[in-house]
Design a protein around this motif. Structure first.
Motif, PDB file in Angstrom:
ATOM      1  N   SER A 171       0.653  -0.990   0.342  1.00 60.25           N
ATOM      2  CA  SER A 171       0.210  -0.062  -0.531  1.00 60.25           C
ATOM      3  C   SER A 171       1.018   1.235   0.199  1.00 60.25           C
ATOM      4  O   SER A 171       2.335   1.119   0.730  1.00 60.25           O
ATOM      5  CB  SER A 171      -0.404  -0.272   1.248  1.00 60.25           C
ATOM      6  OG  SER A 171      -1.596  -0.968   1.021  1.00 60.25           O
ATOM      7  N   ASN A 172       0.222   2.196  -0.624  1.00 55.17           N
ATOM      8  CA  ASN A 172       0.883   3.964  -0.837  1.00 55.17           C
ATOM      9  C   ASN A 172       2.862   3.502  -0.930  1.00 55.17           C
ATOM     10  O   ASN A 172       3.252   3.839  -0.547  1.00 55.17           O
ATOM     11  CB  ASN A 172       1.087   4.233   1.000  1.00 55.17           C
ATOM     12  CG  ASN A 172      -0.316   4.850   1.311  1.00 55.17           C
ATOM     13  OD1 ASN A 172      -1.292   5.312   0.571  1.00 55.17           O
ATOM     14  ND2 ASN A 172      -0.420   4.515   2.878  1.00 55.17           N
ATOM     15  N   LEU A 173       2.136   3.180  -2.336  1.00 54.41           N
ATOM     16  CA  LEU A 173       3.272   3.334  -2.879  1.00 54.41           C
ATOM     17  C   LEU A 173       4.493   4.444  -2.807  1.00 54.41           C
ATOM     18  O   LEU A 173       3.888   5.732  -3.146  1.00 54.41           O
ATOM     19  CB  LEU A 173       3.513   1.790  -4.304  1.00 54.41           C
ATOM     20  CG  LEU A 173       2.457   0.852  -4.440  1.00 54.41           C
ATOM     21  CD1 LEU A 173       2.717   0.965  -5.642  1.00 54.41           C
ATOM     22  CD2 LEU A 173       3.703   0.084  -4.071  1.00 54.41           C
ATOM     23  N   THR A 174       5.569   3.325  -2.975  1.00 58.68           N
ATOM     24  CA  THR A 174       6.741   5.453  -3.263  1.00 58.68           C
ATOM     25  C   THR A 174       7.739   4.828  -4.117  1.00 58.68           C
ATOM     26  O   THR A 174       7.475   3.074  -4.660  1.00 58.68           O
ATOM     27  CB  THR A 174       7.304   5.358  -2.412  1.00 58.68           C
ATOM     28  OG1 THR A 174       7.963   3.819  -1.630  1.00 58.68           O
ATOM     29  CG2 THR A 174       6.269   6.056  -0.826  1.00 58.68           C
ATOM     30  N   LYS A 175       8.805   5.236  -4.860  1.00 66.63           N
ATOM     31  CA  LYS A 175       9.947   4.923  -5.780  1.00 66.63           C
ATOM     32  C   LYS A 175      10.739   3.742  -5.267  1.00 66.63           C
ATOM     33  O   LYS A 175      10.594   2.795  -5.895  1.00 66.63           O
ATOM     34  CB  LYS A 175      10.054   6.419  -6.350  1.00 66.63           C
ATOM     35  CG  LYS A 175       9.264   7.201  -6.966  1.00 66.63           C
ATOM     36  CD  LYS A 175       8.980   6.943  -8.396  1.00 66.63           C
ATOM     37  CE  LYS A 175      10.371   6.747  -9.474  1.00 66.63           C
ATOM     38  NZ  LYS A 175       9.766   6.411 -10.774  1.00 66.63           N
ATOM     39  N   GLY A 176      10.514   4.271  -4.302  1.00 63.06           N
ATOM     40  CA  GLY A 176      11.776   3.217  -3.570  1.00 63.06           C
ATOM     41  C   GLY A 176      11.242   1.920  -3.379  1.00 63.06           C
ATOM     42  O   GLY A 176      12.361   0.731  -3.231  1.00 63.06           O
ATOM     43  N   MET A 177       9.884   1.859  -3.230  1.00 59.64           N
ATOM     44  CA  MET A 177       9.743   0.336  -3.580  1.00 59.64           C
ATOM     45  C   MET A 177       9.859  -0.361  -4.768  1.00 59.64           C
ATOM     46  O   MET A 177       9.225  -1.757  -4.489  1.00 59.64           O
ATOM     47  CB  MET A 177       7.922   0.425  -2.745  1.00 59.64           C
ATOM     48  CG  MET A 177       8.041   1.017  -1.415  1.00 59.64           C
ATOM     49  SD  MET A 177       6.026   1.164  -1.113  1.00 59.64           S
ATOM     50  CE  MET A 177       5.451  -0.698  -0.797  1.00 59.64           C
ATOM     51  N   SER A 178      10.018   0.235  -5.314  1.00 57.48           N
ATOM     52  CA  SER A 178      10.544  -0.898  -7.449  1.00 57.48           C
ATOM     53  C   SER A 178      11.330  -2.070  -6.246  1.00 57.48           C
ATOM     54  O   SER A 178      12.257  -1.501  -6.416  1.00 57.48           O
ATOM     55  CB  SER A 178      10.578   0.284  -8.097  1.00 57.48           C
ATOM     56  OG  SER A 178       9.637   1.300  -8.236  1.00 57.48           O
ATOM     57  N   GLY A 179      11.648  -2.967  -7.370  1.00 53.91           N
ATOM     58  CA  GLY A 179      12.013  -3.580  -7.278  1.00 53.91           C
ATOM     59  C   GLY A 179      11.688  -5.439  -7.817  1.00 53.91           C
ATOM     60  O   GLY A 179      10.995  -5.633  -8.440  1.00 53.91           O
ATOM     61  N   LYS A 180      12.805  -6.188  -7.543  1.00 55.24           N
ATOM     62  CA  LYS A 180      11.747  -7.125  -7.694  1.00 55.24           C
ATOM     63  C   LYS A 180      11.484  -8.363  -6.221  1.00 55.24           C
ATOM     64  O   LYS A 180      12.583  -8.571  -5.854  1.00 55.24           O
ATOM     65  CB  LYS A 180      13.698  -8.237  -8.223  1.00 55.24           C
ATOM     66  CG  LYS A 180      13.586  -9.452  -9.382  1.00 55.24           C
ATOM     67  CD  LYS A 180      14.500 -10.043  -9.394  1.00 55.24           C
ATOM     68  CE  LYS A 180      14.539 -11.802  -9.979  1.00 55.24           C
ATOM     69  NZ  LYS A 180      16.012 -12.485  -9.592  1.00 55.24           N
TER      70      LYS A 180
END
Length: 404
Positions: A171-180
């Motif tokens: 929830s409340n996604l941020t750019k830092g949550m991008s990844g594998k």
């Protein structure tokens, strides 16, 4: 039976252990193994010194672990399947004595099949997504664990992660949550895993991506339509060219006899029309000679129409007996100028030889019969008109050798 319950992983071999203490000759005893699962069936037996197998899926996968007869009644099962799970009974029949039996349960475990990872939701900043992971096979039911591998490792716990159903809610996604993100499915028989890449984008980037996708689709459709139009246009052009009638066909080349002034000057059209031969003929010895040589005139090489006056030979006419009428018939000869006589005598008129053969329809070019050559005084066009002459159209020959 040392163990009442045994486990094995699918595909492996298992040994079902059993033995007894005989009190008499064991060669006379009978040993029977039965399986009870969805249905009851005989697995293997030993009787009268011979080993027998039931006609079922165990036929080529089971056997006694030792040579019979023996007090060791253990059997083996190769390439175990999930359907082999169930109860196994061993019976010993002693002739004249009391029989004995025992049972055990076999559990064949199945490792998880490769799981399938998926994502639902919109991966934009401040948005929510759910990652899912599921294996189609596995016994016992596998458990699922999600971890983030890159760019930094991260472990998730409840309530974000549901290990039983294999879901992970972000929830409340941020750019830092991008990844594998990696999901591992496991049970007591084994484990397997899958992965998915999460890329969190901003709303403007999402609009740009959507616009680019839409533009690509529109461009592809436009290219397909243009290609169809070009192919259709080319097909229509080819059909029009195939149905077009050529009006400017090239005329046939002029034959050699049409270029010469001395040969036969017969003009024909499909072998149906023969024209007047204008080639010079040999002079009749009985005809008077004129002081000036005959100058033959070749047929016209222009495409114009020649007007001439012609009287049909051999037909009675009011002109007969008049001065200047040619008794032999034919067309009035052309007038050729000559220099005046030196002694004041009236000038002589040379007449070109004329052929009196009438026009007739033939099957092809025919030789013309020369008519008598005669000279007659010049008669004007007005005089011929008053005397009843008729104007006729004579076909002329073009330079290409065709009739006009």
């Amino acid at each position: 039976m040392p163990s009442r319950e045994m486990e094995v992983v699918k595909g492996q071999m298992v040994v079902l252990q059993a033995w007894y203490s005989p009190s008499s000759d064991i060669s006379q005893n009978t040993v029977i193994w039965h399986f009870t699962g969805n249905e009851s069936k005989q697995v293997i037996n030993f009787s009268s010194g011979k080993v027998g197998h039931g006609q079922n899926e165990f036929t080529k996968r089971v056997g006694f672990s030792v040579t019979m007869p023996s007090a060791n009644l253990s059997i083996y099962i190769n390439n175990t399947q999930e359907s082999d799970s169930g109860l196994y009974f061993c019976h010993v029949i002693v002739p004249g004595g009391r029989g004995i039996s025992g049972e055990l349960r076999l559990n064949v475990k199945v490792p998880p099949s490769p799981p399938l990872c998926s994502m639902t939701g919109n991966p934009v900043v401040n948005g929510n997504v759910t990652l899912s992971c599921k294996s189609s096979q596995g016994k016992p039911a596998p458990h699922y664990k999600w971890t983030k591998a890159a760019p930094t490792s991260e472990v998730f716990f409840s309530p974000m992660q549901n290990e039983r159903h294999g879901t992970l809610r972000l929830s409340n996604l941020t750019k830092g949550m991008s990844g594998k993100y990696i999901c591992r499915a496991s049970n007591t028989a084994g484990s397997d895993s899958c992965s998915i890449n999460l890329e969190v984008i901003t709303s403007s980037n999402g609009g740009m991506i959507a616009a680019a996708t839409l533009g690509s689709v529109v461009g592809l459709v436009a290219m397909v339509l243009i290609l169809i139009f070009i192919l259709k246009r080319r097909q229509d052009t080819e059909e029009e060219m195939a149905n077009e009638i050529k009006e400017d066909a090239q005329a046939p080349k002029r034959v050699s006899w049409a270029k010469s002034n001395t040969g036969s000057d017969i003009v024909s059209k499909n072998g149906t029309l023969s024209s007047i031969a204008t080639s010079p003929r040999s002079q009749d010895l009985h005809q008077p000679k004129f002081p000036y040589p005959y100058s033959p005139i070749s047929a016209s090489d222009t495409g114009s129409v020649i007007n001439a006056y012609q009287l049909r030979p051999g037909t009675a006419c009011s002109l007969q007996g008049l001065p200047g009428y040619n008794m032999g018939g034919g067309t009035p000869a052309r007038k050729h100028k000559r220099p005046p006589s030196a002694n004041g005598e009236p000038p002589q008129i040379a007449r070109a030889p004329v052929v009196g053969t009438p026009l007739k329809r033939t099957e092809g070019p025919q030789p013309q019969v020369p008519g008598p050559v005669a000279a007659s005084p010049h008669i004007s066009s007005s005089t011929l008109t008053r005397m009843g002459a008729v104007a006729v159209m004579v076909p002329a020959q073009s330079q290409a050798g065709s009739l006009v």
